[in-house]
Design an enzyme around this catalytic site. Structure first.
Site, mmCIF file in Angstrom:
data_model
loop_
_atom_site.group_PDB
_atom_site.id
_atom_site.type_symbol
_atom_site.label_atom_id
_atom_site.label_comp_id
_atom_site.label_asym_id
_atom_site.label_seq_id
_atom_site.Cartn_x
_atom_site.Cartn_y
_atom_site.Cartn_z
ATOM 1 N N LYS A 27 0.563 -1.467 6.946
ATOM 2 C CA LYS A 27 1.301 -2.332 6.026
ATOM 3 C C LYS A 27 1.451 -3.730 6.605
ATOM 4 C CE LYS A 27 4.557 -0.307 3.792
ATOM 5 N NZ LYS A 27 5.739 0.534 3.932
ATOM 6 N N ARG A 98 10.871 -1.908 6.061
ATOM 7 C CA ARG A 98 9.932 -0.821 5.733
ATOM 8 C C ARG A 98 9.182 -0.335 6.957
ATOM 9 N NH1 ARG A 98 8.473 -1.774 -0.029
ATOM 10 N NH2 ARG A 98 9.743 -3.545 -0.643
ATOM 11 N N GLY A 107 5.290 7.909 1.876
ATOM 12 C CA GLY A 107 6.570 8.557 1.603
ATOM 13 C C GLY A 107 7.158 9.355 2.753
ATOM 14 N N MET A 109 8.192 8.201 5.821
ATOM 15 C CA MET A 109 9.248 7.545 6.604
ATOM 16 C C MET A 109 10.155 6.748 5.670
ATOM 17 S SD MET A 109 7.079 6.546 9.942
ATOM 18 C CE MET A 109 5.757 5.852 8.998
ATOM 19 N N ARG A 371 -3.134 -1.177 0.406
ATOM 20 C CA ARG A 371 -3.764 -0.303 1.408
ATOM 21 C C ARG A 371 -4.963 0.379 0.754
ATOM 22 N NH1 ARG A 371 1.425 3.662 1.540
ATOM 23 N NH2 ARG A 371 1.322 4.382 -0.595
ATOM 24 N N HIS A 489 -13.051 38.935 11.306
ATOM 25 C CA HIS A 489 -14.069 39.432 10.375
ATOM 26 C C HIS A 489 -13.858 38.862 8.982
ATOM 27 C CE1 HIS A 489 -15.721 42.370 7.487
ATOM 28 N NE2 HIS A 489 -16.736 42.372 8.337
ATOM 29 N N ARG A 595 -27.253 37.769 10.553
ATOM 30 C CA ARG A 595 -26.596 38.873 11.265
ATOM 31 C C ARG A 595 -27.076 40.163 10.621
ATOM 32 N NH1 ARG A 595 -22.031 35.005 11.080
ATOM 33 N NH2 ARG A 595 -21.084 34.826 13.142
ATOM 34 N N ARG A 651 -31.252 37.792 14.115
ATOM 35 C CA ARG A 651 -30.682 38.317 15.363
ATOM 36 C C ARG A 651 -30.743 39.840 15.384
ATOM 37 N NH1 ARG A 651 -24.465 37.149 16.449
ATOM 38 N NH2 ARG A 651 -24.173 38.772 14.899
ATOM 39 N N GLU A 778 -24.061 32.690 24.537
ATOM 40 C CA GLU A 778 -22.672 32.926 24.101
ATOM 41 C C GLU A 778 -21.835 33.593 25.186
ATOM 42 O OE1 GLU A 778 -22.667 35.451 20.599
ATOM 43 O OE2 GLU A 778 -24.415 36.540 21.284
ATOM 44 N N SER A 797 -29.710 29.490 20.876
ATOM 45 C CA SER A 797 -28.772 29.298 19.777
ATOM 46 C C SER A 797 -27.376 29.554 20.341
ATOM 47 C CB SER A 797 -29.086 30.281 18.652
ATOM 48 O OG SER A 797 -28.120 30.133 17.638
ATOM 49 N N GLY A 799 -23.865 30.591 20.420
ATOM 50 C CA GLY A 799 -22.898 31.394 19.678
ATOM 51 C C GLY A 799 -21.515 31.002 20.159
ATOM 52 N N THR A 800 -20.970 29.987 19.536
ATOM 53 C CA THR A 800 -19.735 29.400 20.071
ATOM 54 C C THR A 800 -18.494 30.233 19.770
ATOM 55 O OG1 THR A 800 -19.829 27.962 18.157
ATOM 56 C CG2 THR A 800 -20.495 27.018 20.267
ATOM 57 N N ASN A 801 -18.638 31.244 18.895
ATOM 58 C CA ASN A 801 -17.482 32.134 18.695
ATOM 59 C C ASN A 801 -17.244 32.935 19.975
ATOM 60 O OD1 ASN A 801 -17.556 31.259 16.040
ATOM 61 N ND2 ASN A 801 -18.771 33.015 15.370
ATOM 62 N N ASP A 802 -18.292 33.606 20.419
ATOM 63 C CA ASP A 802 -18.140 34.390 21.649
ATOM 64 C C ASP A 802 -18.003 33.487 22.870
ATOM 65 O OD1 ASP A 802 -18.062 37.247 21.244
ATOM 66 O OD2 ASP A 802 -19.999 36.996 20.257
ATOM 67 N N CYS A 864 -24.805 28.265 16.115
ATOM 68 C CA CYS A 864 -24.661 29.142 14.952
ATOM 69 C C CYS A 864 -23.274 29.763 14.870
ATOM 70 C CB CYS A 864 -25.732 30.228 14.945
ATOM 71 S SG CYS A 864 -25.566 31.402 16.300
ATOM 72 N N TYR A 884 -30.416 21.424 15.765
ATOM 73 C CA TYR A 884 -29.797 21.750 14.479
ATOM 74 C C TYR A 884 -28.417 22.383 14.655
ATOM 75 C CZ TYR A 884 -31.137 26.631 15.297
ATOM 76 O OH TYR A 884 -31.263 27.888 15.817
HETATM 77 C C1 PEP Z 1 -21.053 33.682 17.954
HETATM 78 O O1 PEP Z 1 -20.601 34.435 18.805
HETATM 79 O O2 PEP Z 1 -20.795 32.472 17.889
HETATM 80 C C2 PEP Z 1 -21.947 34.210 16.904
HETATM 81 C C3 PEP Z 1 -22.547 33.401 16.061
HETATM 82 O O3 PEP Z 1 -22.061 35.555 16.823
HETATM 83 P P1 PEP Z 1 -20.972 36.515 16.165
HETATM 84 O O4 PEP Z 1 -19.938 35.650 15.510
HETATM 85 O O5 PEP Z 1 -21.689 37.365 15.195
HETATM 86 O O6 PEP Z 1 -20.467 37.257 17.356
HETATM 87 MG MG MG Z 2 -21.507 36.369 19.048
#
Ligand code: PEP
Ligand code: MG
Length: 906
Positions: A27, A98, A107, A109, A371, A489, A595, A651, A778, A797, A799-802, A864, A884
């Site tokens: 502002k 203000r 809105g 503050m 703004r 899941h 999967r 996989r 992973e 690849s 696997g950033t979850n694990d 992935c 990718y």
């Molecule tokens: C992971 O682990 O990132 C992955 C892609 O495999 P999943 O989620 O099936 O374990």
């Molecule tokens: Mg995994």
């Protein structure tokens, strides 16, 4: 410190400018800029955001001390320009105070108007203006606002009525009027007195008469409002750091409530809802700013066309509209023309849609704020593309103007706005998969299927979901779970399906037997309606109507523009031909993860799968695998065909086997019959599969190592499907991926089986298909030994979850139980399963990419895990030079935009 804390503006000059939003807040910076470009703005000054931080360090007394000289000088500056004096009885200056942070927090503050009034000043103003109604209306508003904001009279609970409003109601009753504006001068005077008494009674303090004391009170109250509950919550939602602080802008008051030649309003240079290039907004004659938003009087439209559309929606005839609700364009044509020209000037100056506030005081127009306007996802895309076509911005700017996350709105069903405004939130979970859904509650997958088959829309409510629920989830409109995080899941599968899901709603109590769910004391039965917002995690009682998403031509054009600049490709995660086609339609350049386990749950497949798992020897397993082979082959063929000509990364089997076996008596009996053994025997084998820590147990490539015949069967299915397609003239490009390796020897051994099977298949088929063998990174050890693994893998690849699970040591299925506490205690800023931890997990990724490429320069790398569809994570992948990112089909456009932004920002 002798640093400058106060910046003045007024009369076409300013010490600040638009570039200084970090110091002056949005502002303050724009007020300065408007002065510089010739937009009429009342003179004033802005106290910097750093001063807000200092306030929290040194406290109120010290900050007043530090600011005193600069503020006094700035007040004199305003007095000079306004030719009036603060506290002067004959010719008083009044100001507004203000807030204004770097990022707009509409809105959140506090604001104080009409500051500088006291009994003597009010009397003086009456003499000067000859308008006691206006003066006492302003005065009572000031005392009310000051009481609420500075002296803490505002009730903490939003539901409680403001004590001042109670007094207003009482005085209106006494005078026998309904509307605030009909209060007589005497009533308004009485309000001032009653308000002051209420303040004294409630706080023990006298209302300050001295305008300078009022000013300091207000400045410090604005600093304090930075830490009020709703501001903190808003910052959390928008990811705005607490350290930014708010600036304070003090500005000479101009009055929209000085009679019928005065007005106040809010306007937008384009439509913030749909992006249409149409000036629009609302105004009120003879009113102050808060009247427009407070909903007490119905504001009128600024433009004639807006007014006509509004009347049509409200069922008001043209005659009635013109008589009762004329637009500003019709009621104040000259001022409207000036306003229209200035809004256009501001949009052209800022090259973006503007959200502006203005006041007309006795026929003179003033701007109080401008703004960049907040907008919906649809409007965001349309405005960016329109501005590009109009030549106001270039292609790169158009790409950067769009927030990737907001594209979501264009991809999923959304709640009808009107329906939503009437809906009641009953609980909150994690925003696991976006979109809106409403339907009747069911608790079991087979019920979901049955109800769906009968034509009902259902919401599946579960404690948590497992692969067995897949068909039910697919039949449901949305999924609500009590447990599970963003990569549980339910969350992963729902996102893959593009289905709305709220997970980890810890406050719901599901009773499967009774088929009820208790939420906040209310019991909901099977068949009752609820609605979910998977974008916010909110759960509503009853049926909140939804509407389908609309994909516009602008959206497609934006995506094409992204492809022109991007370096990081986007693939999709897909387990079915349907998902593969959808991902391709959204622009995916291949599949980054199939999967295979998700394919085993339909119909007869699960029986054969279970038979394989429960077999006691190789012969038994091979017999069952032979039954599975044709199913697998057909599935892979469908997917490869849908992605013809593009890489498809399949996989090998990954999850712990106990997820596939029957845990209920009925299922065990079926298995016993199928396999010709006793139920006890089946139970014994099921029990033997139980593990203390299945996520770290017998899963991933460990299955293929212990049961090589599984790897062989899956390889055979993939490559036979590919050979058949090739014979049909298609161009299948399979990639076979070994999951969850921790040492290169695991990969080496699996590779040997794959290569051997491939040779057999190609001989049998009399044709060869090119394919690649890669692996998932992973497990932290795989990242650490990437240079060894790259000797054997054609691609990585991530696997950033694990990888997140094992780097942090947080169970991906149980994080919901402690995540809220961790966020609150600021140990975590975000859910690391949602937003990639660049500092820790990212280091492993960066190192693995670098070390892998050192050994194999052409090594292809991708992500992935769920992070592959999250904008900041995608940008990180681009930064470390991955080839990718892969994400669920519905996130493909989001990832494409983030990837293009990464390239443009570079
Ligand atoms: C992971 O682990 O990132 C992955 C892609 O495999 P999943 O989620 O099936 O374990
Ligand atoms: Mg995994």
């Amino acid at each position: 410190m002798s640093e400058k804390r106060v910046y003045t503006f007024g009369n076409g000059k300013a010490e600040g400018n638009a570039q200084m939003r970090e110091r002056l807040g949005g502002k303050g910076a724009n007020l300065a800029e408007m002065n510089l470009i010739g937009v009429p703005v009342p003179p004033g000054f802005t106290i910097t955001t750093d001063t807000c931080n200092e306030y929290y360090e040194v406290g109120q007394d010290k900050i007043v001390e530090l600011l005193k000289d600069e503020v006094n000088a700035a007040v004199s500056h305003v007095e000079e320009l306004m030719k009036s004096k603060f506290g002067d009885v004959e010719n008083p200056l009044l100001v507004s105070v203000r807030s204004g942070a770097r990022a707009s927090m509409p809105g959140m503050m506090d604001t104080i108007l009409n500051l500088g009034l006291n009994d003597e000043v009010a009397e003086g103003m009456c003499r000067k203006t000859g308008n006691p109604h206006f003066v006492y209306d302003s005065y009572r508003r000031f005392v009310q606002m000051y009481g609420d904001v500075v002296l803490g009279m505002k009730p903490e609970n939003k539901e409680d009525i403001d004590p001042f409003e109670k007094i207003i109601e009482q005085v209106k009753k006494e005078q026998g009027v309904e509307l605030d504006k009909d209060l007589s001068v005497d009533s308004l005077k009485r309000l001032v007195t009653l308000f002051k008494t209420a303040i004294k009674d409630q706080t023990g303090a006298d209302f300050p008469n001295d305008p300078i004391e009022q000013l300091w009170g207000a400045i410090c109250a604005v600093f304090r409002s930075w830490m009020n509950e709703r501001a903190i919550l808003y910052r959390k939602m928008e990811g705005i750091p607490d350290e930014w602080g708010t600036a304070v802008s003090v500005m000479a008051m101009v009055f929209g409530n000085m009679g019928d030649t005065s007005a106040t309003g809010v306007c937008f240079s384009r439509d913030a809802g749909n992006g249409e290039n149409l000036f629009n907004g609302e105004y009120l004659i003879n009113a102050q700013g808060e009247d427009v938003v407070a909903g007490i009087r119905t504001p009128q439209q600024i433009t004639k066309i807006g007014s006509q559309r509004w009347a049509e929606r409200a069922g008001i005839s043209e005659e009635e509209r013109v008589a009762k609700y004329p637009s500003m364009e019709e009621a104040m044509p000259e001022l409207y023309a000036e306003l229209d020209a200035l809004q256009d000037k501001l949009e052209h100056h800022y090259h973006d849609m503007q959200d502006m506030e203005f006041t007309v005081q006795e026929g003179k127009l003033w701007f109080l704020q401008t703004r960049n306007g907040k907008r919906t996802g649809t409007a965001m895309v349309k405005i960016a593309m329109d501005l590009l076509h109009e030549g106001m911005i270039d292609e790169k700017t158009a790409i950067l103007r769009c927030e990737p996350q907001k594209l979501d709105e264009l991809l999923h069903p959304v709640f009808d706005k009107l329906a939503l405004s009437k809906a009641k939130v009953i609980t909150q979970g994690l925003p696991a998969s976006p979109g809106a859904a409403c339907g009747q509650i069911v608790f079991h997958a087979d019920d979901a299927e049955a109800w769906h088959a009968d034509g009902h829309k259902v919401i599946m409510v579960r404690i948590e979901t497992s692969p067995e629920d897949l068909a039910g989830m697919s039949a449901a409109e949305g999924i609500l779970t009590a447990r599970g995080g963003m990569t549980s899941h339910a969350a992963v599968v729902a996102r893959g399906m593009g289905k709305c899901c709220v997970s980890g709603a810890g406050a719901i109590n599901v009773d499967y037997k009774a088929k009820t769910v208790e939420i906040d004391g209310t019991v909901y039965k099977e068949g009752d309606y609820i609605s979910l917002n998977g974008t916010t995690g909110q759960v509503y009682a009853g049926e909140v109507k939804t509407k389908a998403a609309e994909l516009s031509g602008d959206f497609k054009e934006l995506m094409e523009l992204c492809d022109k600049y991007t370096k990081l490709q986007v693939r999709t995660n897909a387990d079915t031909p349907h998902d593969a086609r959808m991902g391709r339609e959204f622009g995916a350049k291949g599949i980054g993860l199939t999967r295979t386990e998700h394919m085993f749950f339909e119909g007869q497949k699960i029986i054969a799968m279970r038979e394989m798992i429960l077999a006691s020897d190789v012969a038994g397993r091979e017999k069952a695998l032979a039954k599975l082979l044709p199913y697998q082959k057909a599935d892979f063929k469908g997917i490869l065909e849908a992605m013809d000509g593009l890489h498809v990364n399949i996989r090998l089997l990954d999850p712990p086997l106990h997820e596939f076996v029957p845990h209920d008596r009925e299922g065990q009996e079926i298995m016993a019959k199928e396999m010709g053994v006793s139920v006890t025997e089946i139970q014994k084998r099921v029990n033997s599969l139980a593990e203390n820590n299945p996520m770290l147990g017998h899963r991933g490539c460990r299955l293929g190592i212990t049961f090589p015949e599984i790897t062989a069967m899956q390889t055979r299915a993939i490559l036979t499907a590919a050979c058949e397609l090739k014979k049909e003239g298609k161009n299948p490009c399979p990639e076979i991926m070994v999951p969850l390796i921790g040492t290169v020897l695991e990969l080496k051994q699996q590779k040997a089986i794959i290569t051997k099977t491939a040779k057999e298949v190609f001989e049998e088929q009399g044709i060869e298909v090119e394919f690649e063998i890669g692996t998932m990174i992973e497990i932290p050890r795989a990242a650490l030994t990437a240079s060894q693994i790259a000797e054997e893998a054609q691609y990585f690849s991530f696997g950033t979850n694990d990888l997140t699970q094992m780097t942090y040591g947080y169970s991906r299925d149980d994080i919901a139980s402690f995540l809220p506490a961790y966020m609150e205690k600021k140990i975590l800023k975000v859910d690391p399963f949602q937003v990639l931890d660049q500092e820790g997990v990212g280091q492993l990724i960066e190192m693995a990419v670098k070390n892998g490429r050192a050994v194999r320069p052409e090594l292809r790398t991708g992500i992935c895990g769920e992070h592959g569809g999250e904008p900041s994570s995608v940008k990180f992948c681009a930064k470390v030079g991955m080839n990718y990112a892969s994400c669920s089909p519905f996130r493909v456009p989001i990832a494409r935009l983030a990837a293009a932004q990464a390239a443009v920002e570079e």
